[in-house]
Design an enzyme around this catalytic site. Structure first.
Site, mmCIF file in Angstrom:
data_model
loop_
_atom_site.group_PDB
_atom_site.id
_atom_site.type_symbol
_atom_site.label_atom_id
_atom_site.label_comp_id
_atom_site.label_asym_id
_atom_site.label_seq_id
_atom_site.Cartn_x
_atom_site.Cartn_y
_atom_site.Cartn_z
ATOM 1 N N LYS A 226 2.087 11.249 7.453
ATOM 2 C CA LYS A 226 0.875 10.877 6.730
ATOM 3 C C LYS A 226 -0.266 10.580 7.701
ATOM 4 C CE LYS A 226 0.892 6.805 5.042
ATOM 5 N NZ LYS A 226 1.221 5.645 4.188
ATOM 6 N N ASP A 244 -0.622 9.349 0.542
ATOM 7 C CA ASP A 244 -0.574 7.890 0.537
ATOM 8 C C ASP A 244 -0.178 7.408 -0.859
ATOM 9 O OD1 ASP A 244 -2.813 8.268 -1.018
ATOM 10 O OD2 ASP A 244 -4.018 6.746 0.004
#
Length: 373
Positions: A226, A244
């Protein structure tokens, strides 16, 4: 009367009894006008034209029976889209403008891309909500944004980067000094180890430069896929999907995927869009999740993509009440960046206040949504 004459009518009568069923079957001309009249009345009411006399022949009645179901199916086909269009354009309270149950792959791709296009029109200024001036600052800020808001990170990093502007400086810092600076972000001891560890790795393994490859970035302490995609997409211009908490929540609400693990979500969503869309798609979805489609109470009544959302009705559908749930610039409040892009300011965005300062128009209740880290 002779016996022969008496027998003649008897013989003639006999065929009459035998041919009676034949007259019933061949009743196209005489015997079944009543039955045909009934069917004619039905077909006549359907067409509102055919007179009974012309409709009596069997040849004309047969197509009339076939035509009736054809009209019903045609009406059914025409009625279905009308219902979908009405519910899509004007969803009522608690009613989801849901896609078909067995949505085809092609229909899913089209709906997903349309959502992204419409979000792009709503948030043409979408951007990463972490303040940074170079890849080093972005990777550090993204690591710090775990379990806190981008706003709090943006209020904290100015002091950090002022004192430790390079990976070499941060790698050689006193951990206690770094902890004290990072205290407002929460989990400051673990975050100190991460940012100092990645700074040492950059100094020792990459010549003090942040690498621009996924396989190298994920080797840095505290950096996962991420964080790596945030850095690749926004510091190097290389497409990546940032999964997220907001992204996970929204793509599941929109039924783009039923996956729960970030890497599986990333893989599923990446197949719906061309690679060139990935970075801005992430910004659009995250912006929408922070401003309108909240975790606890989505502002459904103020949502621009409500007609495309299968989860419409999970949140507040009254337009006036929904407006009160809007956050950041959509609600007339400051954003998360102290130094946002000019395009954000041009769109009416308000810069966030520095650490320790308060803005009169800051929301009194509720806290900003979680950051990208």
């Amino acid at each position: 009367m002779s016996a022969a004459e008496e027998a003649a009518p008897a013989k003639a009568a006999a065929p009459t009894k035998k041919t009676a069923p034949a007259k019933k079957t061949a009743s196209a001309k005489k015997a079944v006008p009543a039955k045909k009249a009934a069917s004619v009345k039905k077909t006549a009411s359907a067409k509102t034209t055919a007179p009974a006399k012309k409709a009596t022949p069997a040849k004309k009645a047969t197509p009339a029976k076939k035509a009736a179901p054809a009209k019903k199916t045609a009406a059914a086909k025409n009625a279905a889209p009308v219902k979908k269009n009405v519910s899509a354009e004007q969803p009522t309270d608690g009613e989801a403008a849901a896609p078909p149950r067995n949505e085809s792959r092609t229909a899913l791709v089209r709906r997903a891309r349309r959502i992204n296009r419409e979000l792009g029109e709503v948030y043409p200024y979408a951007h990463p909500e972490l303040d940074f001036e170079n890849p080093f600052q972005l990777v550090v800020a993204t690591v710090l944004s775990a379990q806190t808001t981008d706003l709090r990170v943006n209020q904290t990093t100015p002091a950090l980067f002022a004192k430790y502007p390079t990976p070499e400086d941060l790698a050689a810092a006193d951990p206690e000094d770094v902890e004290e600076i990072l205290r407002p972000t929460g989990f400051f001891r673990a975050k100190t180890r991460s940012v100092m560890g990645l700074s040492k790795a950059l100094r020792d393994d990459f010549g003090g430069e942040v690498p621009g490859r996924l396989e190298d970035l994920v080797k840095l302490p505290g950096v996962g896929r991420k964080t790596a995609f945030v850095v690749l997409g926004n510091a190097f211009g290389r497409p990546g999907i940032t999964v997220d908490t907001h992204f996970q929540r929204l793509v599941r609400r929109w039924r783009w995927t039923a996956e729960k693990e970030p890497e599986k979500i990333e893989a599923a969503v990446s197949e719906l869009f061309p690679k060139s869309d990935w970075t801005m798609l992430s910004h659009h979805v995250i912006f929408h999740g922070r401003r309108i489609c909240h975790a606890r109470k989505p502002a459904c009544g103020a949502c621009p993509i409500a007609p495309l959302c299968p989860a419409y009705g999970e949140g507040e559908t009254d337009p006036e009440k929904a407006k009160k749930l809007l956050k950041y610039e959509k609600g007339g409040f400051p954003g998360q960046r102290l130094n946002p892009p000019q395009s954000y300011l041009d769109a009416g965005g308000i810069p966030a206040p520095p650490l320790g300062a308060t803005a009169p128009d800051t929301p009194a209740s509720g806290s900003p949504a979680r950051g990208t880290g």
